[in-house]
Design a protein around this motif. Sequence first.
Motif, short mmCIF file in Angstrom:
data_model
loop_
_atom_site.label_atom_id
_atom_site.label_comp_id
_atom_site.label_asym_id
_atom_site.label_seq_id
_atom_site.Cartn_x
_atom_site.Cartn_y
_atom_site.Cartn_z
N ALA A 142 26.87 0.52 -31.69
CA ALA A 142 25.90 1.37 -32.38
C ALA A 142 25.14 2.23 -31.37
N ARG A 143 24.72 1.63 -30.27
CA ARG A 143 23.98 2.38 -29.27
C ARG A 143 24.87 3.42 -28.59
N ALA A 144 26.15 3.07 -28.36
CA ALA A 144 27.08 4.03 -27.78
C ALA A 144 27.28 5.22 -28.73
N GLY A 145 27.37 4.94 -30.03
CA GLY A 145 27.49 6.03 -31.00
C GLY A 145 26.25 6.89 -31.05
N TYR A 146 25.09 6.25 -31.02
CA TYR A 146 23.81 6.96 -31.07
C TYR A 146 23.62 7.83 -29.81
N PHE A 147 23.79 7.22 -28.64
CA PHE A 147 23.62 7.97 -27.40
C PHE A 147 24.72 9.03 -27.24
N GLY A 148 25.93 8.70 -27.73
CA GLY A 148 27.00 9.69 -27.68
C GLY A 148 26.68 10.93 -28.48
N HIS A 149 26.10 10.74 -29.68
CA HIS A 149 25.62 11.89 -30.46
C HIS A 149 24.65 12.73 -29.64
N MET A 150 23.74 12.07 -28.91
CA MET A 150 22.74 12.80 -28.14
C MET A 150 23.38 13.64 -27.05
N SER A 151 24.36 13.07 -26.33
CA SER A 151 25.04 13.84 -25.30
C SER A 151 25.78 15.03 -25.89
N HIS A 152 26.38 14.84 -27.06
CA HIS A 152 27.10 15.92 -27.73
C HIS A 152 26.12 17.02 -28.17
N VAL A 153 25.02 16.63 -28.82
CA VAL A 153 24.01 17.62 -29.22
C VAL A 153 23.47 18.35 -28.00
N ASP A 154 23.22 17.61 -26.93
CA ASP A 154 22.69 18.21 -25.71
C ASP A 154 23.61 19.33 -25.21
N GLN A 155 24.91 19.10 -25.24
CA GLN A 155 25.84 20.12 -24.76
C GLN A 155 25.93 21.31 -25.72
N GLN A 156 25.82 21.04 -27.02
CA GLN A 156 25.84 22.15 -27.97
C GLN A 156 24.55 22.97 -27.90
N ILE A 157 23.44 22.34 -27.58
CA ILE A 157 22.21 23.08 -27.33
C ILE A 157 22.38 23.97 -26.09
N ALA A 158 23.06 23.44 -25.07
CA ALA A 158 23.33 24.25 -23.88
C ALA A 158 24.13 25.49 -24.24
N PHE A 159 25.12 25.33 -25.11
CA PHE A 159 25.91 26.48 -25.57
C PHE A 159 25.01 27.50 -26.28
N LEU A 160 24.14 27.01 -27.17
CA LEU A 160 23.28 27.93 -27.92
C LEU A 160 22.30 28.64 -27.00
N LEU A 161 21.73 27.94 -26.04
CA LEU A 161 20.79 28.58 -25.12
C LEU A 161 21.50 29.59 -24.22
N ALA A 162 22.76 29.29 -23.87
CA ALA A 162 23.52 30.26 -23.09
C ALA A 162 23.76 31.55 -23.88
#
Length: 486
Positions: A266-286
């Motif tokens: 569960a924690r791997a899924g939760y933290f994995g979502h965060m890393s994925h969102v983090d990278q998509q935010i990087a795309f949007l800010l770029a």
Amino acid sequence: MSMPEPPNIVLIMADQWRGDALGAAGHPVVQTPFLDQLASRGVRFSRAYSASPTCIPARASLHTGMSAASHGRVGYQDHVPWNYQVTLAGELTRAGYQTQAVGKMHVYPERSQLGFQNVILHSPTGIVRMARQRGLDPDLVDDYLPWLRQQLGRDATYFDHGIDSNSYVARPWDKPEHTHPTNFVATQAADFLRRRDPRKPFFLFASFNAPHPPYDPPAWAFEQYLDLPMPEPPVGDWVDRFAAQTDSANPSAWVADVDDRTLRRARAGYFGHMSHVDQQIAFLLAELEHHGVRDNTYVCFVSDHGEMLGDHHLFRKGFPYEGSARIPALLAGPGLAGGAVRDEVVELRDVMPTLLECAGVEIPATVEGRSLLGPARGVEEPWREYLHGEHVMFGESQQWLTDGRTKYVWFSGSGHEQLFDLQTDPAETHDLAGGPSSAQMLGRWRERLVRELSGRHEGFTDGRRLIPGRPVSACLPHATGTGSDR
């Protein structure tokens, strides 16, 4: 002499993101390098809260700038119309901004625009299923589902992997990564930047469903956390408080004693979502930089609430404890010094006045929050003494107060009290309320709550003392209106 161009506003919201789950906040496991970079460009508010920590009341506070008592949603209840006349997007639209929402709204009716000129909607699985139960075509409440069918074929759905939208069961995303809902929100938001009217300032609301369950991030994001050392979840000396609600056989339970392997996934899924969102935010800010608007754009990142994630054997949200109620809050933009950390107690109703002040737009009289722009600029000014939070759960109202150093909790059904020292015990493992040395402090916090609840519809107090056992509802009588009956 030409006037300076009004700044653009980008509000990024995640769903169910704990306040401690940022690299910049010192989390020992989760990796969020791009949000950490955003924090290094601006200000991180280390004591930010969701005062009513589930999706509906929290988002009502975000969009109206009002407290739960004033907007009327003091718990979670679907299918109550959102008839608010004064909203963040509405004020910016009236001020000449081009306004666009992309992603999760969680309003009713589902196509309510809340003042946005356009909404590209991603409704989570639970709302889509409820639409089906009401006899509605799911496409009426969701734009992601028909888009997914365009990508993968007419039978495609995003919940056929079987993981529930409130479950702690986790597995990797089973489709191409570009079709993930997180990618959909980021790419649709980026496409708005391409299509927008360049003569107008813009307000873009990019609202991700993640890291809310289902815990189904892409495989790379999920697997990177499976074998990492994880700190033990805290278990307080008060854990039996919710023993009657324990349902360990239910993967969508609010209270459960879960085995270590399931909790790790569960924690791997939760933290994995965060890393994925983090990278998509990087795309949007770029994309902001690509279009030449980054330097004149304020970017705010918040969540609607946190996730207990097994702390004290609790899951999901709605609770007054730090895992559920504390959220991340970042603000970067013109004139803000990089890397600042502020410890004022702030909340979601502060977002609307903050972003309106960033835009130079007058703050309506209905707004009860305070602009964070002064503290973000380093201005030392008197701030709220404490925050009042509340949420109806398990047939009673959980009322709480905090000044960021101490937290007081009162349960309206039984009158039970809790008291935590957040400075020495940030995980809230030791309840001080039962100790004789805490009686004076309890009295002071109790008096504050009496003041907050005086005149309320429920009759929680007569102005002198707290009265337990009163009937409660997730919505006050004025929940569809614009003001308070206080």
